[in-house]
Design an enzyme around this catalytic site. Structure first.
Site, PDB file in Angstrom:
ATOM      1  NE  ARG A  71      -2.933   0.481   3.218  1.00  8.63           N
ATOM      2  CZ  ARG A  71      -2.451   0.591   4.464  1.00  8.63           C
ATOM      3  NH1 ARG A  71      -1.362   1.620   4.508  1.00  8.63           N
ATOM      4  NH2 ARG A  71      -2.397  -0.163   5.230  1.00  8.63           N
TER       5      ARG A  71
ATOM      6  CE1 TYR B 106     -16.716  10.712 -16.048  1.00 10.03           C
ATOM      7  CE2 TYR B 106     -15.970  11.198 -13.783  1.00 10.03           C
ATOM      8  CZ  TYR B 106     -16.445  10.464 -15.102  1.00 10.03           C
ATOM      9  OH  TYR B 106     -16.495   8.956 -14.885  1.00 10.03           O
TER      10      TYR B 106
ATOM     11  CG  ASP C 130      -9.928  15.558 -14.995  1.00  8.11           C
ATOM     12  OD1 ASP C 130      -9.119  15.278 -15.937  1.00  8.11           O
ATOM     13  OD2 ASP C 130     -10.904  15.191 -14.823  1.00  8.11           O
TER      14      ASP C 130
ATOM     15  CE  LYS D 114     -12.363   7.615 -18.379  1.00 11.35           C
ATOM     16  NZ  LYS D 114     -12.944   8.935 -17.658  1.00 11.35           N
TER      17      LYS D 114
HETATM   18  C1  LIG Z   1     -13.469   9.086 -16.400  1.00  7.83           C
HETATM   19  C2  LIG Z   1     -12.943  10.613 -16.036  1.00  7.83           C
HETATM   20  C3  LIG Z   1     -12.726  10.745 -14.538  1.00  7.83           C
HETATM   21  C4  LIG Z   1     -12.830   9.773 -13.511  1.00  7.83           C
HETATM   22  O1  LIG Z   1     -12.106   8.666 -13.527  1.00  7.83           O
HETATM   23  P1  LIG Z   1     -12.335   7.098 -13.459  1.00  7.83           P
HETATM   24  O2  LIG Z   1     -11.051   6.435 -13.854  1.00  7.83           O
HETATM   25  O3  LIG Z   1     -13.575   6.645 -14.082  1.00  7.83           O
HETATM   26  O4  LIG Z   1     -12.336   7.196 -11.857  1.00  7.83           O
HETATM   27  C5  LIG Z   1     -12.448  11.832 -14.160  1.00  7.83           C
HETATM   28  N1  LIG Z   1     -12.576  12.950 -15.044  1.00  7.83           N
HETATM   29  C6  LIG Z   1     -12.619  12.961 -16.379  1.00  7.83           C
HETATM   30  C7  LIG Z   1     -12.409  14.120 -17.315  1.00  7.83           C
HETATM   31  C8  LIG Z   1     -12.826  11.729 -16.912  1.00  7.83           C
HETATM   32  O5  LIG Z   1     -13.250  11.411 -18.179  1.00  7.83           O
END
Ligand SMILES: *Cc1c(COP(=O)(O)O)cnc(C)c1O
Length: 383
Positions: free
Chosen positions: A48, A105, A178, A203
């Site tokens: 961890r 998001y 983000d 992603k």
């Molecule tokens: C998918 C996404 C998230 C969240 O990520 P997870 O891996 O699904 O928890 C946050 N911000 C954006 C812009 C996203 O596309």
């Protein structure tokens, strides 16, 4: 300083000292033998707190987002939302306030409204394309986070990272970006003044729709130390196999992004000229309100496209149901093309809120398949 693709393939990934393995092994292990109490062989005591496969990913992420920046650190999490939660708990205390995008998001909005809110951290949604609106949403003395996405999901708005860093810092707040839609290949927010970069590695970084993961990159030593403390104390770490999958994806990030961007540009041409399409949102379009800022802060304009169709919600839903190469599904950033209806799918939780999206909106994650197949698929779905 080596180039982006060289760092993507090699940073944090020296051949294994014991065996020469060119790819970091999956250290599928929870604990490490000690040579006498406290005698750690490689600095690891419990997975961890640290795991060599995760370390390889974390070093690579730092090298991609903040090349050459002393003290830059990456942190890998079990999901993008786990990474986000760690930022909120690290930076904020009950009574503090955050500014978030008015088209954030959906999961980020839910985290702020349903988790951070009841914990005592409230937020104000603002139009992050307008630095004046963001400045107006700041509550003096209470705002600790200015949280932005760029490009935004699903409306593909562009926020001016450098300008908003100025706004946040003037108020004594941190700027969190983000950068999931851009990936570090297209945009590196730290160089523009961001304090923390957030990714859903699910992603583009992972890139193959086979892993859920999240990441943070920060450079301030005290902030990094607090983030690391919370990563370990809250425990939402990326496991060794998931870390390995993301590292494997990152090796081809540059070539994949180039194809995502080229395919998206060509698909935009198809949509713009189609009689059923009333609006196309893609920052590469000269008429896009964020085009100039995007040109300044991004290498290219990305593989995400949103568009609105005539005939309202039912037509949008029908189009989503008719594609065959574009798979109907949530998520984005993988090699395969995806189509979705944000109003009923990814952004359903924003219904009735300030973040509600148009009901005739369709979002595409343009993959790296043969362009002609993608174009023909959309043509038949829209016909
Ligand atoms: C998918 C996404 C998230 C969240 O990520 P997870 O891996 O699904 O928890 C946050 N911000 C954006 C812009 C996203 O596309």
């Amino acid at each position: 300083m080596t180039g982006f693709d060289t760092r993507a393939i090699h940073a944090g990934q020296e051949p294994d000292p014991l065996t020469g393995a060119v790819v970091p092994p999956i250290y599928q292990v929870s604990t490490y033998a000690q040579d006498g109490v406290g005698g750690l062989r490689g600095g690891y005591e419990y997975s961890r707190s640290g795991n060599p496969t995760r370390t390889a990913l974390e070093e690579c992420l730092a090298a991609l987002e903040a090349p050459g920046v002393l003290g830059a650190a990456g942190l890998a999490f079990a999901s993008g939302l786990a990474a986000e939660d760690t930022v909120i708990r690290t930076v904020c205390r009950p009574g503090d306030h955050a500014v978030i995008p008015n088209d954030a998001y959906g999961g980020t909005y839910r985290l702020f409204s349903k988790v951070a809110g009841p914990w005592g951290v409230d937020h104000t949604p603002a139009d992050v394309t307008d630095p004046t609106a963001v400045a107006a949403a700041i509550v003096p003395g209470r705002t600790k986070l200015v949280w932005i996405e760029t490009p935004t999901n699903p409306l593909l708005n562009i926020a001016d990272i450098a300008a908003l860093a100025g706004v946040a810092h003037a108020a004594g707040a941190l700027l969190v970006v983000d950068s999931t839609f851009a990936s570090p290949y297209l945009q590196q927010p730290i160089a523009l003044g961001a304090d923390i970069v957030v990714h859903s590695t699910t992603k583009y970084l992972g890139g193959h729709s086979d892993v859920i993961g999240g990441a943070l990159v920060a450079t301030d030593a005290a902030l990094v130390e607090r983030l690391r403390f919370h990563q370990n104390a809250m425990g939402a770490i990326a496991g060794p196999f998931d870390s390995w999958l993301v590292l494997r994806g990152i090796k081809t990030l540059g070539v994949r992004m180039d194809r995502h961007c080229a395919n998206a540009r060509a698909i935009v041409d198809v949509l713009i000229n189609h009689p059923s399409v009333v609006q196309v949102m893609w920052p590469g379009l000269a008429m896009h309100p964020g085009h100039e800022v995007a040109k300044r802060q991004m290498r290219d304009f990305g593989g995400m496209i949103s568009f609105r169709v005539n005939g309202g919600e039912q037509h949008a839903v029908d189009v989503c149901g008719r594609t065959k190469v574009f798979t109907l599904g949530e998520s984005l950033g993988g090699v395969e093309s995806l189509i979705e209806h944000p109003g009923r799918m990814t952004h359903a939780s924003a219904a009735g809120s300030p973040l509600e999206v148009p009901s005739d909106l369709i979002r595409l994650s343009v993959g790296i398949e043969t362009l002609e197949d993608l174009a023909a698929d959309l043509q038949q779905a829209l016909a």
